[in-house]
Motif scaffolding. Sequence first.
Motif, PDB file in Angstrom:
ATOM      1  N   SER A   1     -12.033  -6.591  44.474  1.00  0.00           N
ATOM      2  CA  SER A   1     -13.133  -6.866  45.407  1.00  0.00           C
ATOM      3  C   SER A   1     -13.622  -5.569  46.037  1.00  0.00           C
ATOM      4  O   SER A   1     -14.612  -4.986  45.614  1.00  0.00           O
ATOM      5  CB  SER A   1     -12.685  -7.879  46.474  1.00  0.00           C
ATOM      6  N   LYS A   2     -12.898  -5.082  47.022  1.00  0.00           N
ATOM      7  CA  LYS A   2     -13.239  -3.792  47.643  1.00  0.00           C
ATOM      8  C   LYS A   2     -11.929  -3.119  48.011  1.00  0.00           C
ATOM      9  O   LYS A   2     -11.301  -3.473  49.004  1.00  0.00           O
ATOM     10  CB  LYS A   2     -14.116  -3.992  48.885  1.00  0.00           C
ATOM     11  N   ALA A   3     -11.525  -2.176  47.200  1.00  0.00           N
ATOM     12  CA  ALA A   3     -10.209  -1.563  47.373  1.00  0.00           C
ATOM     13  C   ALA A   3     -10.072  -0.899  48.741  1.00  0.00           C
ATOM     14  O   ALA A   3     -10.986  -0.221  49.218  1.00  0.00           O
ATOM     15  CB  ALA A   3      -9.958  -0.538  46.267  1.00  0.00           C
ATOM     16  N   SER A   4      -8.931  -1.101  49.367  1.00  0.00           N
ATOM     17  CA  SER A   4      -8.646  -0.550  50.684  1.00  0.00           C
ATOM     18  C   SER A   4      -7.686   0.626  50.573  1.00  0.00           C
ATOM     19  O   SER A   4      -6.774   0.620  49.737  1.00  0.00           O
ATOM     20  CB  SER A   4      -8.020  -1.624  51.575  1.00  0.00           C
ATOM     21  N   SER A   5      -7.860   1.606  51.444  1.00  0.00           N
ATOM     22  CA  SER A   5      -6.950   2.754  51.469  1.00  0.00           C
ATOM     23  C   SER A   5      -5.518   2.309  51.713  1.00  0.00           C
ATOM     24  O   SER A   5      -4.573   2.848  51.120  1.00  0.00           O
ATOM     25  CB  SER A   5      -7.374   3.738  52.560  1.00  0.00           C
ATOM     26  N   GLU A   6      -5.347   1.311  52.586  1.00  0.00           N
ATOM     27  CA  GLU A   6      -4.001   0.869  52.927  1.00  0.00           C
ATOM     28  C   GLU A   6      -3.263   0.306  51.716  1.00  0.00           C
ATOM     29  O   GLU A   6      -2.062   0.562  51.530  1.00  0.00           O
ATOM     30  CB  GLU A   6      -4.054  -0.191  54.041  1.00  0.00           C
ATOM     31  N   VAL A   7      -3.972  -0.449  50.882  1.00  0.00           N
ATOM     32  CA  VAL A   7      -3.344  -1.036  49.701  1.00  0.00           C
ATOM     33  C   VAL A   7      -3.015   0.053  48.685  1.00  0.00           C
ATOM     34  O   VAL A   7      -1.922   0.076  48.108  1.00  0.00           O
ATOM     35  CB  VAL A   7      -4.247  -2.122  49.086  1.00  0.00           C
ATOM     36  N   CYS A   8      -3.942   0.973  48.449  1.00  0.00           N
ATOM     37  CA  CYS A   8      -3.673   2.078  47.517  1.00  0.00           C
ATOM     38  C   CYS A   8      -2.491   2.919  48.002  1.00  0.00           C
ATOM     39  O   CYS A   8      -1.658   3.359  47.195  1.00  0.00           O
ATOM     40  CB  CYS A   8      -4.916   2.944  47.358  1.00  0.00           C
ATOM     41  N   TYR A   9      -2.417   3.134  49.310  1.00  0.00           N
ATOM     42  CA  TYR A   9      -1.306   3.901  49.864  1.00  0.00           C
ATOM     43  C   TYR A   9       0.023   3.200  49.585  1.00  0.00           C
ATOM     44  O   TYR A   9       1.016   3.853  49.213  1.00  0.00           O
ATOM     45  CB  TYR A   9      -1.497   4.085  51.372  1.00  0.00           C
ATOM     46  N   GLU A  10       0.059   1.872  49.748  1.00  0.00           N
ATOM     47  CA  GLU A  10       1.296   1.133  49.493  1.00  0.00           C
ATOM     48  C   GLU A  10       1.689   1.191  48.024  1.00  0.00           C
ATOM     49  O   GLU A  10       2.878   1.244  47.690  1.00  0.00           O
ATOM     50  CB  GLU A  10       1.158  -0.307  49.970  1.00  0.00           C
ATOM     51  N   LEU A  11       0.720   1.199  47.129  1.00  0.00           N
ATOM     52  CA  LEU A  11       1.028   1.377  45.704  1.00  0.00           C
ATOM     53  C   LEU A  11       1.619   2.766  45.470  1.00  0.00           C
ATOM     54  O   LEU A  11       2.568   2.935  44.692  1.00  0.00           O
ATOM     55  CB  LEU A  11      -0.231   1.181  44.859  1.00  0.00           C
ATOM     56  N   GLY A  12       1.059   3.757  46.160  1.00  0.00           N
ATOM     57  CA  GLY A  12       1.621   5.098  46.073  1.00  0.00           C
ATOM     58  C   GLY A  12       3.060   5.131  46.567  1.00  0.00           C
ATOM     59  O   GLY A  12       3.936   5.747  45.944  1.00  0.00           O
ATOM     60  N   GLU A  13       3.328   4.443  47.667  1.00  0.00           N
ATOM     61  CA  GLU A  13       4.688   4.374  48.207  1.00  0.00           C
ATOM     62  C   GLU A  13       5.639   3.714  47.218  1.00  0.00           C
ATOM     63  O   GLU A  13       6.794   4.139  47.052  1.00  0.00           O
ATOM     64  CB  GLU A  13       4.686   3.600  49.528  1.00  0.00           C
ATOM     65  N   HIS A  14       5.164   2.660  46.570  1.00  0.00           N
ATOM     66  CA  HIS A  14       5.992   1.949  45.586  1.00  0.00           C
ATOM     67  C   HIS A  14       6.421   2.893  44.454  1.00  0.00           C
ATOM     68  O   HIS A  14       7.612   2.972  44.126  1.00  0.00           O
ATOM     69  CB  HIS A  14       5.213   0.762  45.013  1.00  0.00           C
ATOM     70  N   TYR A  15       5.478   3.621  43.910  1.00  0.00           N
ATOM     71  CA  TYR A  15       5.808   4.511  42.789  1.00  0.00           C
ATOM     72  C   TYR A  15       6.580   5.744  43.252  1.00  0.00           C
ATOM     73  O   TYR A  15       7.411   6.275  42.511  1.00  0.00           O
ATOM     74  CB  TYR A  15       4.544   4.898  42.027  1.00  0.00           C
ATOM     75  N   PHE A  16       6.327   6.181  44.486  1.00  0.00           N
ATOM     76  CA  PHE A  16       7.087   7.307  45.027  1.00  0.00           C
ATOM     77  C   PHE A  16       8.559   6.922  45.149  1.00  0.00           C
ATOM     78  O   PHE A  16       9.455   7.722  44.838  1.00  0.00           O
ATOM     79  CB  PHE A  16       6.530   7.727  46.385  1.00  0.00           C
ATOM     80  N   GLU A  17       8.819   5.686  45.610  1.00  0.00           N
ATOM     81  CA  GLU A  17      10.197   5.209  45.728  1.00  0.00           C
ATOM     82  C   GLU A  17      10.876   5.121  44.366  1.00  0.00           C
ATOM     83  O   GLU A  17      12.099   5.292  44.263  1.00  0.00           O
ATOM     84  CB  GLU A  17      10.217   3.843  46.423  1.00  0.00           C
ATOM     85  N   LEU A  18      10.077   4.873  43.333  1.00  0.00           N
ATOM     86  CA  LEU A  18      10.618   4.826  41.972  1.00  0.00           C
ATOM     87  C   LEU A  18      10.755   6.218  41.363  1.00  0.00           C
ATOM     88  O   LEU A  18      11.197   6.361  40.214  1.00  0.00           O
ATOM     89  CB  LEU A  18       9.708   3.973  41.080  1.00  0.00           C
ATOM     90  N   GLU A  19      10.349   7.234  42.129  1.00  0.00           N
ATOM     91  CA  GLU A  19      10.347   8.632  41.681  1.00  0.00           C
ATOM     92  C   GLU A  19       9.397   8.857  40.506  1.00  0.00           C
ATOM     93  O   GLU A  19       9.561   9.801  39.727  1.00  0.00           O
ATOM     94  CB  GLU A  19      11.764   9.107  41.333  1.00  0.00           C
ATOM     95  N   ASP A  20       8.395   7.998  40.411  1.00  0.00           N
ATOM     96  CA  ASP A  20       7.335   8.173  39.417  1.00  0.00           C
ATOM     97  C   ASP A  20       6.191   8.897  40.116  1.00  0.00           C
ATOM     98  O   ASP A  20       5.187   8.302  40.530  1.00  0.00           O
ATOM     99  CB  ASP A  20       6.878   6.809  38.878  1.00  0.00           C
ATOM    100  N   TYR A  21       6.344  10.208  40.272  1.00  0.00           N
ATOM    101  CA  TYR A  21       5.432  10.980  41.112  1.00  0.00           C
ATOM    102  C   TYR A  21       4.039  11.128  40.500  1.00  0.00           C
ATOM    103  O   TYR A  21       3.044  11.220  41.233  1.00  0.00           O
ATOM    104  CB  TYR A  21       6.041  12.344  41.416  1.00  0.00           C
ATOM    105  N   GLU A  22       3.958  11.126  39.196  1.00  0.00           N
ATOM    106  CA  GLU A  22       2.642  11.205  38.543  1.00  0.00           C
ATOM    107  C   GLU A  22       1.814   9.963  38.866  1.00  0.00           C
ATOM    108  O   GLU A  22       0.616  10.059  39.165  1.00  0.00           O
ATOM    109  CB  GLU A  22       2.817  11.358  37.029  1.00  0.00           C
ATOM    110  N   GLU A  23       2.438   8.793  38.810  1.00  0.00           N
ATOM    111  CA  GLU A  23       1.723   7.552  39.129  1.00  0.00           C
ATOM    112  C   GLU A  23       1.425   7.476  40.627  1.00  0.00           C
ATOM    113  O   GLU A  23       0.341   7.039  41.040  1.00  0.00           O
ATOM    114  CB  GLU A  23       2.549   6.334  38.700  1.00  0.00           C
ATOM    115  N   ALA A  24       2.366   7.913  41.429  1.00  0.00           N
ATOM    116  CA  ALA A  24       2.150   7.904  42.880  1.00  0.00           C
ATOM    117  C   ALA A  24       0.957   8.770  43.259  1.00  0.00           C
ATOM    118  O   ALA A  24       0.167   8.413  44.147  1.00  0.00           O
ATOM    119  CB  ALA A  24       3.409   8.391  43.595  1.00  0.00           C
ATOM    120  N   LEU A  25       0.801   9.920  42.574  1.00  0.00           N
ATOM    121  CA  LEU A  25      -0.332  10.802  42.844  1.00  0.00           C
ATOM    122  C   LEU A  25      -1.661  10.072  42.717  1.00  0.00           C
ATOM    123  O   LEU A  25      -2.570  10.259  43.536  1.00  0.00           O
ATOM    124  CB  LEU A  25      -0.314  11.989  41.871  1.00  0.00           C
TER     125      LEU A  25
END
Length: 345
Positions: free
Chosen positions: A261-285
């Motif tokens: 619909s209309k992507a929010s910064s907060e949701v994208c940030y949480e996806l970044g946090e998810h991948y950062f926790e998985l140590e998938d830093y390329e995806e988190a970027l």
Amino acid sequence: MITITACMIVKNEEEVLKRCLDSLKNLVDEIVIVDTGSTDLTKEIAKTYTDKVYDFTWVHDFAAARNYSFSKATMDYIYVADADEEIDTENQEKFRMLKEAMLPEIEIVQMYYTNQLQYGTTYNYDKEYRPKLYRRLREFMWQDPIHETVALDPVIYDSDIEIIHRPTMSHAKRDFNNFYVILNKGERLSPKLTHMFAKELFIAGEDDDFIKAGEYFDEWQKDTTRTSEECSYIQCVLAKYARLQGNLELLMKVALKNIASKASSEVCYELGEHYFELEDYEEALIWYYNAAYETECQLNIHYGGDYPLMKLADCYRELGNVEQTRAYEELAKNWSLSVNSRDTF
């Protein structure tokens, strides 16, 4: 010159009430203080400034308490004050000048509310306009020479008076409890309150606040009568709730809806946090970059600014890219410095 009643609702404000009333006492013609259940010296302090101190049984409704305070006012205008505010010497003089020069057609005066980011609950800016002075009795006037109608929009004046907000603690926990009182009665939050609840969570909430609130928001996402704006706020909260709970299915479900619909910064940030926790830093970027540059924040401006910028620096540090790490650290620092100087109207 107009006359002014200062109306306040208070509870256990002995630490700050004197400071507030000292800055007001020579500006207003009447002070009305409504106490909603103080157990400290608040009422005793109030009575040294006014004989109009009233008790009001707290019913978890700030509007009801405010309306009661307004009912006790007798002057031309009502100034709404909170105990943790004060007006400094310079702005006291501006207030006096306004009082002397007020045009009779003005019904609401807005003043700058400042110092909001300290112990902020629903604040994204350090300085913003708020309606502070209201005409007590409104006159209705007909307008237009033909097809005449009654003027309904109030006449608002934006003054340059600054009110300093100086709280001694965050009121977030109190506000969250009041939300739960309303919800546990089976009442539905209005779109405005849904927004404020979500906003306060993202600005002042801790992880346990998101976990508790998330159960309510999870139910709300199933309500097809919600507006698109409400759905966006709900998705932001649920994205963080799902990540904290380790619920990947829910995280992806709400994130995909949000992005579609209309992507929010907060949701994208949480996806970044998810991948950062998985140590998938390329995806988190990718997701931190989207939070910072490709989307708009819905609830907390930091999620579209220094928060993802600092996380981008963290990702590049983990990837061994010193140059990019320093660049994003500098960007985050500059963004943080600039946001405090922004005003919103």
